[in-house]
Design an enzyme around this catalytic site. Structure first.
Site, PDB file in Angstrom:
ATOM      1  N   GLY A   1       0.413  11.840  -1.267  1.00 53.16           N
ATOM      2  CA  GLY A   1      -0.387  11.062  -2.239  1.00 53.16           C
ATOM      3  C   GLY A   1      -1.066   9.766  -2.281  1.00 53.16           C
ATOM      4  O   GLY A   1      -0.739   9.115  -1.210  1.00 53.16           O
TER       5      GLY A   1
ATOM      6  N   GLN B   1      -5.701   2.094  -4.573  1.00 53.41           N
ATOM      7  CA  GLN B   1      -5.347   1.714  -3.122  1.00 53.41           C
ATOM      8  C   GLN B   1      -6.492   2.019  -2.282  1.00 53.41           C
ATOM      9  O   GLN B   1      -6.489   1.332  -1.045  1.00 53.41           O
ATOM     10  CB  GLN B   1      -4.355   2.736  -2.372  1.00 53.41           C
ATOM     11  CG  GLN B   1      -3.123   2.723  -3.050  1.00 53.41           C
ATOM     12  CD  GLN B   1      -1.927   3.808  -2.452  1.00 53.41           C
ATOM     13  OE1 GLN B   1      -2.129   5.121  -2.942  1.00 53.41           O
ATOM     14  NE2 GLN B   1      -1.227   3.785  -1.578  1.00 53.41           N
TER      15      GLN B   1
ATOM     16  N   CYS C   1       4.630   4.001   1.712  1.00 57.71           N
ATOM     17  CA  CYS C   1       3.736   4.205   0.872  1.00 57.71           C
ATOM     18  C   CYS C   1       2.479   3.639   2.034  1.00 57.71           C
ATOM     19  O   CYS C   1       2.777   2.641   2.586  1.00 57.71           O
ATOM     20  CB  CYS C   1       3.712   3.032  -0.105  1.00 57.71           C
ATOM     21  SG  CYS C   1       2.181   2.686  -1.017  1.00 57.71           S
ATOM     22  N   LEU C   2       1.382   4.173   1.781  1.00 59.37           N
ATOM     23  CA  LEU C   2       0.451   3.624   2.920  1.00 59.37           C
ATOM     24  C   LEU C   2      -0.082   2.283   2.806  1.00 59.37           C
ATOM     25  O   LEU C   2      -0.533   1.544   3.601  1.00 59.37           O
ATOM     26  CB  LEU C   2      -1.099   4.539   2.719  1.00 59.37           C
ATOM     27  CG  LEU C   2      -0.902   5.972   3.176  1.00 59.37           C
ATOM     28  CD1 LEU C   2      -2.373   6.667   2.789  1.00 59.37           C
ATOM     29  CD2 LEU C   2      -0.625   6.157   4.756  1.00 59.37           C
TER      30      LEU C   2
ATOM     31  N   HIS D   1       5.265   7.816  -8.368  1.00 57.98           N
ATOM     32  CA  HIS D   1       4.855   6.695  -7.478  1.00 57.98           C
ATOM     33  C   HIS D   1       3.432   6.368  -7.419  1.00 57.98           C
ATOM     34  O   HIS D   1       3.022   5.340  -7.644  1.00 57.98           O
ATOM     35  CB  HIS D   1       5.109   7.124  -6.071  1.00 57.98           C
ATOM     36  CG  HIS D   1       4.777   6.234  -4.880  1.00 57.98           C
ATOM     37  ND1 HIS D   1       5.732   5.672  -4.082  1.00 57.98           N
ATOM     38  CD2 HIS D   1       3.598   6.000  -4.666  1.00 57.98           C
ATOM     39  CE1 HIS D   1       5.003   5.044  -3.174  1.00 57.98           C
ATOM     40  NE2 HIS D   1       3.686   5.019  -3.317  1.00 57.98           N
ATOM     41  N   GLU D   2       2.425   7.553  -7.567  1.00 62.02           N
ATOM     42  CA  GLU D   2       1.155   7.162  -7.575  1.00 62.02           C
ATOM     43  C   GLU D   2       0.756   6.694  -8.992  1.00 62.02           C
ATOM     44  O   GLU D   2      -0.307   5.856  -8.945  1.00 62.02           O
ATOM     45  CB  GLU D   2       0.284   8.552  -7.288  1.00 62.02           C
ATOM     46  CG  GLU D   2       0.617   9.199  -5.979  1.00 62.02           C
ATOM     47  CD  GLU D   2       0.549   8.180  -4.724  1.00 62.02           C
ATOM     48  OE1 GLU D   2      -0.193   7.152  -4.728  1.00 62.02           O
ATOM     49  OE2 GLU D   2       1.293   8.399  -3.848  1.00 62.02           O
TER      50      GLU D   2
ATOM     51  N   HIS E   1       1.010   3.046  -9.108  1.00 60.87           N
ATOM     52  CA  HIS E   1      -0.262   2.324  -8.512  1.00 60.87           C
ATOM     53  C   HIS E   1      -1.104   1.913  -9.513  1.00 60.87           C
ATOM     54  O   HIS E   1      -1.921   0.966  -9.592  1.00 60.87           O
ATOM     55  CB  HIS E   1      -0.899   3.184  -7.444  1.00 60.87           C
ATOM     56  CG  HIS E   1       0.028   2.890  -6.006  1.00 60.87           C
ATOM     57  ND1 HIS E   1       0.108   1.621  -5.456  1.00 60.87           N
ATOM     58  CD2 HIS E   1       0.446   3.857  -5.467  1.00 60.87           C
ATOM     59  CE1 HIS E   1       0.848   2.037  -4.123  1.00 60.87           C
ATOM     60  NE2 HIS E   1       0.932   3.499  -4.173  1.00 60.87           N
TER      61      HIS E   1
HETATM   62 ZN   LIG Z   1       1.887   4.140  -2.701  1.00 62.15          ZN
END
Ligand SMILES: [Zn+2]
Length: 167
Positions: free
Chosen positions: A47, A52, A97-98, A139-140, A143
């Site tokens: 995701g 991000q 998470c990236l 999670h997304e 963000h």
């Molecule tokens: Zn993330």
């Protein structure tokens, strides 16, 4: 097509609340192509959220089918203005998470969710999902509200773990 740069902590842009998409115009359309290409450039990544990659719009992309472990899933979904309308259950699981490349964390999330969103063609969807896919979506969407998994852990001391280096 382009691979977009992913912001990492402590970049303050990750803490901003993203704005709703009001018109899926050519710029949004082009962004979504690059955004999906960026997600798919990270092997095993399930995701990504627009903020991000420094676009403060309410857009996320999810694809749990690429996870190393198999999970029930709906494949690649690009969600514009996603909104969780119901949730149930509670489960603690490890997340990465990236934007937080050096750590993972134990995060409590709902097990089942119902949400609505618009796809890139403008079609509206209602989706019910559970387990890992529901977790990835939660999670997304966090963000989009300026929240990272580090904001969700109960204890920075006990629930956050340094990633091992993969060489
Ligand atoms: Zn993330």
């Amino acid at each position: 097509m382009a691979i977009l740069n992913v912001l990492t902590i402590p970049d303050p842009r990750l803490k901003l609340v993203s704005q709703p998409v009001t018109n899926i115009d050519a710029a949004v359309d082009q962004f979504i192509r690059d955004f999906v290409e960026t997600l798919q450039s990270f092997r095993g990544c399930v995701g990504l959220a627009a903020p991000q990659v420094d676009n403060p719009l309410r857009i996320v992309a999810i694809d749990v089918s690429v996870s190393r472990k198999p999970h029930p899933n709906h494949g690649l979904m690009v969600m514009i203005n996603p909104e969780i309308v119901a949730s149930d259950g509670s489960e603690l699981m490890r997340e990465g998470c990236l934007s937080i490349p050096d750590f993972t964390g134990n995060v409590r999330r709902s097990v089942q969710i119902a949400l609505r969103y618009t796809d890139p063609t403008g079609k509206e969807y209602n989706l019910e999902t559970e387990g890992f896919e529901a977790r990835a979506i939660q999670h997304e969407i966090d963000h989009l509200n300026g929240l990272l998994f580090l904001d969700r852990v109960s204890s920075l001391k006990d629930d956050v773990f340094r990633r091992k280096n993969y060489l």
